[in-house]
Scaffold this motif. Structure first.
Motif, PDB file in Angstrom:
ATOM      1  N   HIS A 462      13.186  14.098  46.103  1.00 53.13           N
ATOM      2  CA  HIS A 462      14.625  14.286  46.222  1.00 53.13           C
ATOM      3  C   HIS A 462      15.830  13.435  45.334  1.00 53.13           C
ATOM      4  CE1 HIS A 462      12.270  15.095  50.601  1.00 53.13           C
ATOM      5  NE2 HIS A 462      12.552  13.881  51.238  1.00 53.13           N
ATOM      6  N   VAL A 463      15.530  12.958  44.879  1.00 48.25           N
ATOM      7  CA  VAL A 463      15.800  12.454  43.569  1.00 48.25           C
ATOM      8  C   VAL A 463      16.585  13.558  43.183  1.00 48.25           C
ATOM      9  CG1 VAL A 463      16.196  11.218  42.090  1.00 48.25           C
ATOM     10  CG2 VAL A 463      16.019   9.857  43.906  1.00 48.25           C
ATOM     11  N   GLU A 464      15.285  14.301  41.965  1.00 48.08           N
ATOM     12  CA  GLU A 464      15.327  15.454  41.726  1.00 48.08           C
ATOM     13  C   GLU A 464      15.702  16.344  42.104  1.00 48.08           C
ATOM     14  OE1 GLU A 464      11.491  16.809  40.055  1.00 48.08           O
ATOM     15  OE2 GLU A 464      10.364  15.077  40.375  1.00 48.08           O
ATOM     16  N   LYS A 465      15.481  16.766  43.633  1.00 42.76           N
ATOM     17  CA  LYS A 465      16.784  18.412  43.820  1.00 42.76           C
ATOM     18  C   LYS A 465      18.123  18.171  44.716  1.00 42.76           C
ATOM     19  CE  LYS A 465      12.929  19.813  46.639  1.00 42.76           C
ATOM     20  NZ  LYS A 465      11.782  19.998  47.868  1.00 42.76           N
ATOM     21  N   ALA A 466      18.235  16.325  44.530  1.00 45.91           N
ATOM     22  CA  ALA A 466      19.461  16.496  44.597  1.00 45.91           C
ATOM     23  C   ALA A 466      20.790  16.227  43.418  1.00 45.91           C
ATOM     24  CB  ALA A 466      19.521  14.503  45.358  1.00 45.91           C
ATOM     25  N   TYR A 467      19.692  15.883  42.341  1.00 44.73           N
ATOM     26  CA  TYR A 467      20.119  16.348  40.889  1.00 44.73           C
ATOM     27  C   TYR A 467      20.144  17.644  40.664  1.00 44.73           C
ATOM     28  CZ  TYR A 467      20.839  14.945  35.868  1.00 44.73           C
ATOM     29  OH  TYR A 467      21.193  14.703  34.870  1.00 44.73           O
ATOM     30  N   ALA A 468      19.497  17.853  40.905  1.00 44.07           N
ATOM     31  CA  ALA A 468      19.368  19.749  40.418  1.00 44.07           C
ATOM     32  C   ALA A 468      21.081  20.530  41.505  1.00 44.07           C
ATOM     33  CB  ALA A 468      18.584  20.166  41.021  1.00 44.07           C
ATOM     34  N   PHE A 469      21.320  19.767  42.434  1.00 47.18           N
ATOM     35  CA  PHE A 469      22.237  20.237  43.546  1.00 47.18           C
ATOM     36  C   PHE A 469      23.817  19.534  42.797  1.00 47.18           C
ATOM     37  CE2 PHE A 469      25.428  18.053  46.492  1.00 47.18           C
ATOM     38  CZ  PHE A 469      26.054  19.503  47.107  1.00 47.18           C
ATOM     39  N   LEU A 470      23.387  18.816  42.429  1.00 47.64           N
ATOM     40  CA  LEU A 470      25.016  18.231  41.020  1.00 47.64           C
ATOM     41  C   LEU A 470      25.125  18.809  40.462  1.00 47.64           C
ATOM     42  CD1 LEU A 470      24.577  14.562  41.675  1.00 47.64           C
ATOM     43  CD2 LEU A 470      26.167  16.041  43.435  1.00 47.64           C
ATOM     44  N   ARG A 471      24.042  19.202  39.774  1.00 51.91           N
ATOM     45  CA  ARG A 471      24.064  19.520  38.273  1.00 51.91           C
ATOM     46  C   ARG A 471      24.617  21.315  38.252  1.00 51.91           C
ATOM     47  NH1 ARG A 471      19.504  18.545  37.512  1.00 51.91           N
ATOM     48  NH2 ARG A 471      18.683  20.864  36.430  1.00 51.91           N
ATOM     49  N   GLU A 472      24.639  22.217  39.541  1.00 50.53           N
ATOM     50  CA  GLU A 472      25.123  23.216  40.186  1.00 50.53           C
ATOM     51  C   GLU A 472      26.247  23.335  40.391  1.00 50.53           C
ATOM     52  OE1 GLU A 472      22.196  24.551  43.341  1.00 50.53           O
ATOM     53  OE2 GLU A 472      20.170  24.726  41.676  1.00 50.53           O
ATOM     54  N   ASN A 473      26.728  22.173  41.172  1.00 46.31           N
ATOM     55  CA  ASN A 473      27.901  22.473  41.566  1.00 46.31           C
ATOM     56  C   ASN A 473      29.436  21.238  41.028  1.00 46.31           C
ATOM     57  OD1 ASN A 473      27.872  23.707  45.097  1.00 46.31           O
ATOM     58  ND2 ASN A 473      26.303  22.607  44.195  1.00 46.31           N
ATOM     59  N   LEU A 474      28.583  20.135  40.091  1.00 44.61           N
ATOM     60  CA  LEU A 474      29.827  19.471  38.836  1.00 44.61           C
ATOM     61  C   LEU A 474      29.401  20.299  37.603  1.00 44.61           C
ATOM     62  CD1 LEU A 474      29.530  16.227  40.954  1.00 44.61           C
ATOM     63  CD2 LEU A 474      30.638  18.150  41.466  1.00 44.61           C
ATOM     64  N   PRO A 475      30.124  19.681  37.177  1.00 43.02           N
ATOM     65  CA  PRO A 475      30.340  20.043  35.434  1.00 43.02           C
ATOM     66  C   PRO A 475      29.795  18.735  35.424  1.00 43.02           C
ATOM     67  CG  PRO A 475      32.922  19.651  36.254  1.00 43.02           C
ATOM     68  CD  PRO A 475      31.901  19.398  37.383  1.00 43.02           C
ATOM     69  N   ASN A 476      28.677  18.917  33.989  1.00 42.97           N
ATOM     70  CA  ASN A 476      28.622  18.173  33.458  1.00 42.97           C
ATOM     71  C   ASN A 476      28.073  17.008  33.719  1.00 42.97           C
ATOM     72  OD1 ASN A 476      28.894  19.927  31.200  1.00 42.97           O
ATOM     73  ND2 ASN A 476      30.613  19.146  30.842  1.00 42.97           N
ATOM     74  N   VAL A 477      26.530  16.783  34.517  1.00 41.18           N
ATOM     75  CA  VAL A 477      26.297  15.655  35.393  1.00 41.18           C
ATOM     76  C   VAL A 477      24.983  14.870  34.649  1.00 41.18           C
ATOM     77  CG1 VAL A 477      25.322  14.289  37.664  1.00 41.18           C
ATOM     78  CG2 VAL A 477      27.264  16.703  37.395  1.00 41.18           C
ATOM     79  N   GLY A 478      25.316  13.518  34.122  1.00 43.45           N
ATOM     80  CA  GLY A 478      24.392  13.170  33.252  1.00 43.45           C
ATOM     81  C   GLY A 478      23.570  12.559  34.369  1.00 43.45           C
TER      82      GLY A 478
END
Length: 787
Positions: A462-478
């Motif tokens: 779930h962490v992987e998928k949530a991180y992918a969602f954030l990278r798709e919708n927000l700029p430059n997510v570390g």
């Protein structure tokens, strides 16, 4: 929290405040206790309670105007309790078996009581019971004063005469036909002046004016000036009350009834002052709430059902025993206990905050000896529910947390008390899991995802998928993987927590201080409280704002209910976003009775689940019993703790990202597996997103274990990790420090990596080790025979 702060918290607890009926009664009759005793048929005990407050119970039970009834909380729920009738029932059915009236041994000092009205008789009664010599002076030929003016049908004469026999029982000297007046023709010597010379104190209860007592200062109305608190007059030895302040013996019946219980109250207060005066101690100390007053006690009546009295009563009504018991059972038994009713922790210890705070303070004050309240202090979930529910905002969580901090600072907190949680935190902040990287490709971060250690341990996918969602919708997510430090903060380990904060800040600043996206509710609470300069946003608010991505359109077929994590108690925005997400998923939500700001803890908070497993299990069971529906929550530990107890519970990400909606669910992830999941998550993300590899593992990690099912359950229940067993075996095999049991053919070895000693019983098998048993405890070991 210093002693003053603890006392302030203690004084805010209102459980020991009197119920409204007792506070309204000038004599403070324990109506609640009296009704409770009658309800269970113990009329003698009821009589003893009544007699304790009222020295003339037969008289007062017939002429009291019952100010208690107007404040009775039952008045709007079937009618006030018929208190006077219950008092008469206690007399009728309990006085024969009641305790005998006793007095302390006689003392040398004596008191003159002028006037045998009810206030004077009360003073005489109370002082005689304390052992002081008492002489009553009465102008008429009988005791009782204005009581004889009451109609016989209201106050039968046999009742009046019988109650006054207590004066004889207490061996009080009575001088009838003795009036106050001048003794000398020149007026230089008065009767009062002579009494002041002869006696150590004098009480006036005669309604006298200036022509009667020329020695005393008078007010503008020609009445004796009396201190309203102590009833002391301008003459140090002279006290006054009752009829002096209230009413003459010629008053009409309504005034006699109004005056009687007030005069008893005045008499008791005056007797207290005289007793203190004779002992040469403060007359004014600890004199609050004497007479009638408004109580601070709160009683929730929302679930009390109306019940009417069986009989219409007046002051002459007599109850049969059974009817009296039924009427007494209508008493609500007013008390607060709102926090205790709603918290398994507070309920478990059979007390309430005022008592608990005293225990915490006493525990901290012990220099030598056993601190019996250690577990009590460590068992609180620190969730804040008690403060939310309490009418006066008493916060046991704050008390327990500060007590833990103090005990750690004083080196009085056993190191093992929170060892497992702190080692889990150390793992999450160690090289196996901790990670801080700027956004892939760009190398800069406007946002950084902080999923927390528990979600990463139980659901790394779930962490992987949530991180992918954030990278798709927000700029430059570390990405930042680590523990927020909550376990150290909860445990009172401020130095450990401070080190964790420093490590976070160092990594955070390297990333350029981006906005932090938080998935864990506990992390959100920690950041909000301890990192006020860090801009944070909830993952759930972002899902609500940007859509559900790959989860969009998933429908959950059944009605569900939402469990809000306790750390989001006041986060309305997060709570709303979660419910909006559920609506978008097509879920029909039914709210729990205790949700949002009144939500309950899953027992993870405050490390309760480690400090007191039985209470933690009761807390979980209470919560999952609140609804037969499936639960959805947005805290990994809430989900796992509920699921372990058999409650079908889904994390919001389970619902969004493909967990089966059938009647079963995967078992919660074990503690060892959580470590493994975190390490693998870090390794996978490093490899796939940043093209980095993990360093080689420690030597103990190569130890291969064979754990039968029963042993796996054993070590899970005992909070023993696979790595703990591996460390024991690696140490034993490397050093030869192990014991051999010839009868069983098993080896036994131990290892103490920190504050806990781990024991493992095992057998080597073809390059692996079959584990038969494992356990842990705190002790120092001296090795015996080795092989």
């Amino acid at each position: 929290m210093d002693q003053k702060q603890l006392r302030e918290q203690e004084n805010r607890c209102i459980q020991e405040q009197a119920p409204a009926c007792t506070a309204a009664c000038p004599a403070h009759v324990d109506v609640r206790g009296l009704a409770a005793e009658i309800a269970k048929g113990d009329f003698a005990a009821a009589y003893n309670l009544y007699r304790k407050a009222v020295p003339f119970p037969g008289i007062i039970s017939r002429i009291c105007p019952q100010p208690c009834q107007s404040t009775c909380l039952r008045k709007d729920l079937g009618g006030s309790i018929e208190i006077a009738a219950l008092e008469r029932a206690a007399l009728e059915f309990g006085s024969a078996e009641a305790e005998a009236i006793k007095a302390l041994p006689k003392k040398s000092k004596t008191v003159a009581v002028i006037g045998a009205g009810i206030s004077g008789l009360t003073v005489a009664h109370d002082l005689a019971r304390k052992g002081w010599g008492v002489v009553i002076y009465e102008a008429s030929d009988r005791l009782g004063g204005g009581l004889w003016q009451s109609p016989p049908d209201l106050l039968p004469r046999d009742v009046l005469v019988n109650d006054l026999k207590v004066i004889e029982t207490l061996a009080i000297e009575v001088r009838l036909n003795s009036s106050v007046g001048h003794t000398g023709g020149n007026g230089h010597s008065t009767f009062l002046a002579r009494l002041c010379e002869e006696y150590d104190a004098v009480f006036l209860g005669i309604g006298a004016h200036s022509t009667d007592i020329p020695d005393l200062q008078l007010n503008a109305n020609g009445q004796v000036q009396v201190d309203p608190l102590t009833f002391q007059t301008s003459l140090e030895k002279v006290f006054a009350g009752g009829d002096v302040l209230r009413v003459s013996v010629q008053a009409p019946e309504r005034e006699i009834r109004r005056s009687a219980v007030l005069s008893i109250s005045d008499g008791r207060r005056a007797a207290t002052s005289i007793d203190r005066f004779l002992q040469k101690v403060s007359l004014t100390a600890s004199r609050s709430n004497e007479g009638s007053y408004e109580t601070r006690l709160y009683t929730n009546t929302s679930e009390i059902q109306p019940q009417t009295a069986l009989l219409e009563t007046d002051l002459s009504t007599r109850y049969a025993r059974e009817v009296a018991e039924t009427e007494a059972a209508r008493c609500i038994q007013c008390e607060c206990l709102e926090c205790v009713k709603n918290c398994e922790y507070l309920s478990h210890y059979k007390g309430y905050p005022k008592k608990y705070i005293r225990e915490a303070y006493n525990n901290l004050s012990i220099v030598m000896g056993t601190r019996h309240s250690n577990q009590f202090i460590n068992s609180c979930a620190l969730c804040g529910l008690c403060a939310e529910i309490c009418p006066t905002d008493v916060d046991m969580g704050a008390v327990c947390h500060e007590a833990r901090v103090t005990m750690v600072e004083q080196k009085r907190m056993p190191a093992s008390a929170h060892d497992f949680a702190l080692r889990d935190m150390a793992f999450s902040n160690g090289e196996k899991f901790a990670l801080a990287r700027n956004a892939p490709v760009t190398g800069v971060s406007e946002y950084v995802f902080f999923p927390g250690c528990q979600l990463s341990g139980s659901s790394p996918e779930h962490v992987e998928k949530a991180y992918a969602f954030l990278r798709e919708n927000l700029p430059n997510v570390g990405l930042m993987l680590r523990c927020c430090g909550a376990p150290a903060d909860w445990a009172g380990r401020q130095e450990v927590f401070a080190n964790s904060q420093a490590e976070f800040r160092a990594e955070y600043e390297k990333l350029g201080k981006p906005k932090v996206v938080l998935a864990c509710s506990s992390c959100y609470q920690v950041f909000q409280k301890h990192y006020p300069d860090v801009e944070i946003v909830s993952l759930w608010e972002l899902y609500d704002q940007h859509g559900l991505g790959q989860a969009s359109g998933r429908v959950f077929p059944d009605k569900i209910t939402v469990h809000d994590p306790c750390s989001t108690r006041y986060e309305n925005g997060i709570q709303d976003s979660v419910r909006n997400i559920l609506k978008k998923l097509g879920c029909e939500v039914e709210e729990l009775v205790n949700s949002r700001e009144k939500t309950e803890c899953c027992s993870y908070g405050g490390v309760m689940w480690l400090a007191n497993k039985p209470v933690a299990e009761k807390m979980v069971q209470r919560r999952i019993n609140e609804s037969p529906l499936d639960y959805v929550t947005y805290c990994a530990m809430c989900r796992d703790f509920f699921a372990r107890r058999g409650k079908r519970t889904l994390h919001l990400l389970d619902l969004m990202y493909g967990v089966s909606t059938g009647s079963t669910q995967a078992p919660p992830v074990g503690f060892s597996q959580r470590h493994e999941n975190r390490a693998r998550l870090k390794e996978k993300l490093l490899r796939e997103l940043w093209s980095e590899t993990m360093p080689e593992g420690a030597a103990f990690e190569s130890i291969r274990l064979i754990l039968p099912d029963d042993v796996q359950k054993m070590v899970e229940d005992r909070l023993i990790l696979v790595e703990d067993i591996q460390k024991v075996l690696e140490y034993a095999e490397r050093t030869g420090k192990r014991m051999f049991n010839a009868a069983s053919g098993h080896y036994l070895a131990y290892y103490k990596p920190t504050s806990v000693t781990y024991w493992v019983e095992y057998t080597p098998m073809d390059g692996a080790f079959l584990v038969h048993r494992a356990y842990s405890h705190r002790m120092e070991i001296g090795m015996g025979a080795q092989k």
